[in-house]
Scaffold this motif. Structure first.
Motif, PDB file in Angstrom:
ATOM      1  N   ASP A   1       4.429  56.351  22.746  1.00  0.00           N
ATOM      2  CA  ASP A   1       5.020  55.697  21.579  1.00  0.00           C
ATOM      3  C   ASP A   1       4.287  56.100  20.303  1.00  0.00           C
ATOM      4  O   ASP A   1       4.891  56.239  19.239  1.00  0.00           O
ATOM      5  CB  ASP A   1       4.965  54.177  21.739  1.00  0.00           C
ATOM      6  N   HIS A   2       2.962  56.272  20.398  1.00  0.00           N
ATOM      7  CA  HIS A   2       2.182  56.660  19.222  1.00  0.00           C
ATOM      8  C   HIS A   2       2.572  58.059  18.743  1.00  0.00           C
ATOM      9  O   HIS A   2       2.641  58.313  17.542  1.00  0.00           O
ATOM     10  CB  HIS A   2       0.685  56.606  19.548  1.00  0.00           C
ATOM     11  N   GLU A   3       2.830  58.960  19.664  1.00  0.00           N
ATOM     12  CA  GLU A   3       3.252  60.306  19.293  1.00  0.00           C
ATOM     13  C   GLU A   3       4.621  60.266  18.618  1.00  0.00           C
ATOM     14  O   GLU A   3       4.869  60.997  17.663  1.00  0.00           O
ATOM     15  CB  GLU A   3       3.306  61.190  20.540  1.00  0.00           C
ATOM     16  N   PHE A   4       5.501  59.403  19.107  1.00  0.00           N
ATOM     17  CA  PHE A   4       6.839  59.268  18.537  1.00  0.00           C
ATOM     18  C   PHE A   4       6.783  58.790  17.093  1.00  0.00           C
ATOM     19  O   PHE A   4       7.635  59.149  16.273  1.00  0.00           O
ATOM     20  CB  PHE A   4       7.645  58.285  19.399  1.00  0.00           C
ATOM     21  N   ASN A   5       5.764  57.984  16.754  1.00  0.00           N
ATOM     22  CA  ASN A   5       5.659  57.390  15.414  1.00  0.00           C
ATOM     23  C   ASN A   5       4.644  58.082  14.510  1.00  0.00           C
ATOM     24  O   ASN A   5       4.462  57.645  13.369  1.00  0.00           O
ATOM     25  CB  ASN A   5       5.284  55.907  15.532  1.00  0.00           C
ATOM     26  N   LYS A   6       4.007  59.125  15.000  1.00  0.00           N
ATOM     27  CA  LYS A   6       2.918  59.748  14.246  1.00  0.00           C
ATOM     28  C   LYS A   6       3.354  60.195  12.868  1.00  0.00           C
ATOM     29  O   LYS A   6       2.636  60.022  11.870  1.00  0.00           O
ATOM     30  CB  LYS A   6       2.372  60.940  15.042  1.00  0.00           C
ATOM     31  N   GLU A   7       4.532  60.753  12.757  1.00  0.00           N
ATOM     32  CA  GLU A   7       5.014  61.283  11.481  1.00  0.00           C
ATOM     33  C   GLU A   7       5.208  60.194  10.428  1.00  0.00           C
ATOM     34  O   GLU A   7       5.153  60.460   9.226  1.00  0.00           O
ATOM     35  CB  GLU A   7       6.326  62.042  11.717  1.00  0.00           C
ATOM     36  N   ASN A   8       5.417  58.955  10.876  1.00  0.00           N
ATOM     37  CA  ASN A   8       5.648  57.858   9.934  1.00  0.00           C
ATOM     38  C   ASN A   8       4.423  57.525   9.101  1.00  0.00           C
ATOM     39  O   ASN A   8       4.539  56.929   8.028  1.00  0.00           O
ATOM     40  CB  ASN A   8       6.092  56.595  10.679  1.00  0.00           C
ATOM     41  N   TYR A   9       3.229  57.862   9.612  1.00  0.00           N
ATOM     42  CA  TYR A   9       1.996  57.458   8.942  1.00  0.00           C
ATOM     43  C   TYR A   9       1.281  58.612   8.249  1.00  0.00           C
ATOM     44  O   TYR A   9       0.324  58.388   7.524  1.00  0.00           O
ATOM     45  CB  TYR A   9       1.039  56.818   9.953  1.00  0.00           C
ATOM     46  N   GLU A  10       1.748  59.839   8.458  1.00  0.00           N
ATOM     47  CA  GLU A  10       1.026  60.995   7.933  1.00  0.00           C
ATOM     48  C   GLU A  10       0.937  60.976   6.414  1.00  0.00           C
ATOM     49  O   GLU A  10      -0.080  61.336   5.837  1.00  0.00           O
ATOM     50  CB  GLU A  10       1.687  62.288   8.417  1.00  0.00           C
ATOM     51  N   HIS A  11       1.989  60.543   5.742  1.00  0.00           N
ATOM     52  CA  HIS A  11       1.982  60.540   4.277  1.00  0.00           C
ATOM     53  C   HIS A  11       1.269  59.320   3.713  1.00  0.00           C
ATOM     54  O   HIS A  11       1.064  59.227   2.502  1.00  0.00           O
ATOM     55  CB  HIS A  11       3.414  60.586   3.737  1.00  0.00           C
ATOM     56  N   LEU A  12       0.885  58.374   4.579  1.00  0.00           N
ATOM     57  CA  LEU A  12       0.209  57.166   4.117  1.00  0.00           C
ATOM     58  C   LEU A  12      -1.289  57.197   4.368  1.00  0.00           C
ATOM     59  O   LEU A  12      -2.033  56.419   3.787  1.00  0.00           O
ATOM     60  CB  LEU A  12       0.811  55.932   4.812  1.00  0.00           C
TER      61      LEU A  12
ATOM     62  N   LEU B   1      -3.380  49.983   8.700  1.00  0.00           N
ATOM     63  CA  LEU B   1      -3.525  48.545   8.455  1.00  0.00           C
ATOM     64  C   LEU B   1      -4.521  48.290   7.331  1.00  0.00           C
ATOM     65  O   LEU B   1      -4.306  47.411   6.487  1.00  0.00           O
ATOM     66  CB  LEU B   1      -3.989  47.843   9.737  1.00  0.00           C
ATOM     67  N   GLU B   2      -5.613  49.057   7.314  1.00  0.00           N
ATOM     68  CA  GLU B   2      -6.615  48.873   6.267  1.00  0.00           C
ATOM     69  C   GLU B   2      -6.041  49.222   4.893  1.00  0.00           C
ATOM     70  O   GLU B   2      -6.247  48.493   3.920  1.00  0.00           O
ATOM     71  CB  GLU B   2      -7.832  49.753   6.565  1.00  0.00           C
ATOM     72  N   LYS B   3      -5.324  50.324   4.825  1.00  0.00           N
ATOM     73  CA  LYS B   3      -4.788  50.749   3.538  1.00  0.00           C
ATOM     74  C   LYS B   3      -3.641  49.858   3.084  1.00  0.00           C
ATOM     75  O   LYS B   3      -3.502  49.546   1.898  1.00  0.00           O
ATOM     76  CB  LYS B   3      -4.318  52.202   3.628  1.00  0.00           C
ATOM     77  N   PHE B   4      -2.811  49.415   4.016  1.00  0.00           N
ATOM     78  CA  PHE B   4      -1.662  48.585   3.665  1.00  0.00           C
ATOM     79  C   PHE B   4      -2.102  47.229   3.129  1.00  0.00           C
ATOM     80  O   PHE B   4      -1.553  46.728   2.140  1.00  0.00           O
ATOM     81  CB  PHE B   4      -0.766  48.400   4.885  1.00  0.00           C
TER      82      PHE B   4
END
Length: 551
Positions: free
Chosen positions: A467-478, A400-403
């Protein structure tokens, strides 16, 4: 004697002459003028097939609910006035967040009672019936269905809250016609939460007809990574749900860039013969081939009818436009753009039949969930804090901070801190007091979430991790790459990994601010606003006006 103030009569004439009070006054005047009027205290029943009646209605006030119930029953208003009417609205769902234990309990209850959540069926009819007879049968069946949903909540000692659903019979009639004429009924759902948008009973209804098949088209699948698609694939296969992953946006982008696969090229490079049960996002020609493969066998020379059904705003019209390669269906981010079913010739073999967006009844966990999934309109929100709290609970603080290019001060993040910080950054202030306009900030942020600018996807019920584990990969490159030298990988010298990441981010921002060719500060632009006009600098001509010759 003093007369009226100047302009008072003019202002009085401009008063709003609508509302319940004014309606009652006007009706009394009409009664005095026509004492023998026969339509007194009766509802106005629209003729069957009236185009003006085809308006989506998903929520009603108690009085409107009462009037529509009386209209469906074809009875006098006074006879229905004291009837027990159960109103199913979003207020029945808990507006605040749920604990993990409460959420798991609700999921189990929803699963156990899924078979009771039905959609209205068209009653048996024949060509010998008159239009009035069929109209009466359909209204009776629809009224019985409405009552069954109310009884579901009244009879069960469970926390079952039904989401807003379509309450206009004319819209359901559109669905009935699409199903009756289609050979393959395709449910289009949003990949971020497929089961919320899927009506299991719609599949059951279609299968009651002879020689009709169903298919679940998971649109916006480009928002899922390979791992997530694999998890969903396993769930669909285990539950015997025919499916396909697709992205109308990706297909349209490929067409605009001239990257679309040639229609005469091989459909798939994979060794599997069937296009079903693959985790790949299909292209346009692969999807057309899948329609032919998934459809039932029909007479030679007959054109296959493909019925497209789905919630408003899941990308149904965009999917059609990508299939035909040009804009034939109007597309809007506002739910409910398509109002009447329409047929579009895709090829000599395929005819598409587009049904208006339909909100099916489903079980809700919270009202906040419905807002974040785009089921409830954001611009009509009163409680914006609950969905905002759900949003900040799902998304990592650093993302959220970076976005948004902001620095949050609470850990874990609170909705109030996030909205106020973002409002200050954008200069959103309330009139008069100068306080941050958090409601305006919330509308923007929630629309970013609904429009998939903020990535988050719901896992299937069979997924055992969070749910956080399911989405973890979505944020790794960001997020910043942080190497933590620790056996546990979580704590280094009493400092948590999250705190270490925050510290490194602050140091990085300090370096970028204080270093440069000149000894001055520089502001960084949030990555989602780069190359846009939003952060462009304003002209300084006005600032230097009058100072040009000043010494």
């Amino acid at each position: 004697m003093l007369g009226p103030r100047p302009g008072a009569q003019k202002r009085a004439n401009k008063l709003n002459k609508t509302g319940l009070g004014r309606s009652l006054v006007n009706q009394k005047k009409k009664e005095k003028q026509n004492p023998g009027s026969s339509d007194r205290y009766t509802t106005d029943i629209n003729p069957y097939g009236s185009q003006s009646a085809l308006r989506s209605v998903t929520e009603q006030q108690p009085l409107d609910e009462l009037l529509s119930t009386a209209e469906l029953a074809g009875k006098d208003f006074t006879t229905e006035r004291t009837a027990a009417v159960r109103v199913i609205t979003q207020a029945n769902s808990k507006p605040s967040g749920l604990t993990e234990a409460e959420r798991q309990l609700l999921i189990k209850q929803h699963y156990d009672n899924a078979g009771k959540l039905t959609i209205p069926r068209r009653p048996q009819w024949s060509k010998d019936m008159s239009k009035e007879e069929l109209d009466s049968l359909e209204k009776d069946a629809f009224l019985a269905w409405r009552r069954s949903l109310a009884e579901l909540q009244e009879s069960e000692d469970l926390k079952l809250a039904v989401t807003p659903f379509e309450r206009n019979l004319e819209v359901w009639r559109q669905l009935w016609r699409v199903i009756e004429r289609s050979d393959l009924v395709v449910q289009i759902v949003d990949a971020r939460n497929p089961l919320l948008y899927r009506s299991e009973d719609l599949d059951n209804y279609v299968k009651q007809f002879d020689n009709k098949n169903v298919l679940l088209l998971v649109n916006k699948s480009d928002l899922l990574n390979n791992t997530q698609r694999e998890i969903w694939k396993n769930y669909f296969v285990e539950n015997n749900i025919p499916f396909a992953f697709y992205s109308a946006k990706l297909a349209t982008d490929q067409q605009e860039k001239g990257e679309t696969q040639d229609e005469n090229a091989p459909v798939s490079n994979e060794p599997e013969l069937s296009l079903q049960n693959t985790t790949r996002v299909l292209n346009v020609y692969e999807l057309q081939s899948l329609f032919l493969e998934a459809s039932p066998k029909i007479d030679d020379g007959k054109q296959l009818q493909i019925g497209l059904v789905g919630y408003p705003n899941v990308g149904k019209s965009s999917s059609i436009n990508s299939l035909i390669g040009s804009k034939k269906v109007s597309v809007s981010s506002t739910p409910g753009k398509t109002k009447h079913f329409q047929t579009i010739k895709l090829s000599d073999e395929l005819m598409l039949c587009d049904c208006p967006g339909l909100v099916f009844p489903n079980f809700a966990q919270t009202t906040a969930e419905l807002v974040c999934q785009g089921v409830l309109p954001i611009d009509q929100l009163r409680d914006y804090m609950s969905p905002s709290a759900l949003l900040v609970e799902r998304l990592p603080k650093q993302f959220l901070e970076k976005f948004y290019g902001i620095k949050l001060h609470t850990d874990p993040v609170t909705a109030l801190d996030f909205l106020n910080t973002y409002a200050k950054y954008r200069g959103f202030n309330r009139t008069g007091g100068g306080e941050p306009d958090s409601s305006r900030a919330a509308r923007i942020v929630l629309k970013d979430y609904v429009n998939a600018k903020l990535p988050f996807c719901i896992p299937p019920p069979s997924y055992e991790s969070s749910d956080h584990e399911f989405n973890k990969e979505n944020y790794e490159h960001l997020l910043p790459n942080v190497q933590v030298e620790s056996e546990t990988g979580s704590v280094v010298d009493g400092v948590t990994k999250l705190q270490l990441q925050d510290q490194m981010l602050e140091e990085e921002l300090d370096r970028s601010f204080f270093t440069g060719s000149e000894s001055r500060g520089t502001a960084t632009v949030p990555f989602h606003l780069r190359n846009t006009q939003e952060m462009g600098t304003k002209s300084s001509k006005k600032h230097h006006k009058g100072k040009k010759n000043k010494k």
